[in-house]
Design an enzyme around this catalytic site. Structure first.
Site, short mmCIF file in Angstrom:
data_model
loop_
_atom_site.label_atom_id
_atom_site.label_comp_id
_atom_site.label_asym_id
_atom_site.label_seq_id
_atom_site.Cartn_x
_atom_site.Cartn_y
_atom_site.Cartn_z
N GLU A 74 32.54 46.25 36.29
CA GLU A 74 31.18 45.72 36.40
C GLU A 74 30.22 46.80 36.91
O GLU A 74 29.86 46.80 38.10
CB GLU A 74 31.14 44.48 37.31
CG GLU A 74 31.77 43.25 36.68
CD GLU A 74 31.59 41.99 37.53
OE1 GLU A 74 31.15 42.09 38.69
OE2 GLU A 74 31.88 40.89 37.00
N GLU A 129 35.82 38.37 31.73
CA GLU A 129 35.85 37.63 33.00
C GLU A 129 34.83 36.50 32.94
O GLU A 129 33.69 36.71 32.54
CB GLU A 129 35.51 38.58 34.16
CG GLU A 129 35.73 38.00 35.53
CD GLU A 129 35.44 39.03 36.63
OE1 GLU A 129 35.94 40.18 36.52
OE2 GLU A 129 34.70 38.71 37.57
#
Length: 317
Positions: free
Chosen positions: A142, A234
């Site tokens: 991320e 995710e």
């Protein structure tokens, strides 16, 4: 090699074709499965018994192995955590699942902070497992607080390092603003469409948490999937921290979209963390199970297990 009849054996080596992920016959596929939590904290949740349940009882076809770089993870003991990835790749392969090798960089948000570590890690992983046909490499979990051009540049430096060892397995590229295709920092997918990573056989990642990330995020995912190969590596039914109440209705809207557009997905997370987003009730992993059925699961675990097991029983838009 994955056992005959299992998802990884039937579909073989995956490849990006246009905006889709395709199997060895060139047919678009949608993988559905689970992500581990950080293996430095919840390695006890990823055992032969729990993996048997994930592949057999849950009928998952992909496991995302999350190796945190900081936060007490890889950087504290590179040998230990690299060996753990090797072991989990082998165990998931033995059960016929695909494996996403997730370089879980989070803080700091600039992937360049860990570039040298990433080169070392992925060189060894790709060299050891290059003959396998069930791997995908996720090179930056991320990215946050940095521009898309910096994330793209990082990818273009790291991908050739992987390709030197494994020329064929797909690479999953994190997008900026916590893999939101930019939307969490006021941008959208257009910056990636306009300036894509200069590499073949890659996909871009998108993460969402249904309670927090609503219509604007759903619209970005829908538009992006028509222009770019996207993999949701995710997601959760809770807020962006994986906590609080479950918004199953909003999550189902995402799942319907992903089914309609053949977007593969992985749910966070296969552990017994105290948060609502961890699928097992607290204490399950320490007790060594039980792993199968719904008795050991929190509500989010029951919900996602049902959708991995019986995807065709749920509506698609």
């Amino acid at each position: 090699m994955p056992p005959a009849g299992t998802p990884a054996a039937v579909n073989g080596r995956l490849k990006v074709c246009g905006t889709k992920l395709c199997n060895r016959y060139g047919k678009p596929v949608q993988l559905r499965g689970m992500s581990t939590h950080g293996t430095q904290w919840y390695g006890r949740c990823v055992t032969p018994g729990s993996l048997d349940a994930l592949a057999g009882d849950w009928r998952a076809d992909v496991l995302r192995v999350s190796t945190y770089v900081q936060e007490g993870g890889y950087e504290t003991d590179p040998r230990k955590y690299t060996d753990l990835v090797h072991s989990l790749v082998e165990q998931a392969t033995a059960r016929g699942m695909y494996v996403i090798v997730d370089w879980h960089m989070l803080h700091p948000g600039d992937p360049y902070h860990n570039l040298d570590r990433a080169k070392t890690f992925f060189t060894e992983i790709a060299q050891r497992h290059r003959a396998r046909t069930n791997l995908l490499y996720e090179i930056a979990n991320e990215p946050n607080g940095v521009t898309w051009s910096r994330v793209r540049s990082y990818a273009e430096e790291l991908i050739p390092v992987i390709r030197a060892q494994d020329p064929h397995s797909p690479v999953l590229v994190g997008t900026r603003a916590w893999s939101s295709l930019g939307v969490s920092e006021g941008a959208d997918e257009s910056e990636v469409v306009a300036d894509p990573v200069r590499a073949a056989n890659i996909m871009y990642t998108f993460h969402f948490y249904a309670y927090s990330h609503r219509d604007a995020y759903l619209a970005v995912l829908s538009r992006a999937a028509d222009r770019l190969p996207v993999f949701v590596t995710e997601f959760g039914t809770q807020n962006y921290a994986g906590e609080g109440g479950d918004d199953f209705a909003m999550a189902q809207r995402y799942l319907d979209l992903m089914a309609a557009k053949k977007i593969s997905w992985v749910n966070w997370n296969f552990s017994d963390d105290h948060r609502t987003g961890a699928v097992f009730k607290t204490g399950t992993c320490a007790a060594g199970g039980p792993w199968t059925g719904t008795a050991p699961l929190k509500p989010a675990g029951v919900w996602v297990r049902d959708r991995i097991r019986t995807p065709d029983d749920f509506p698609t838009s």
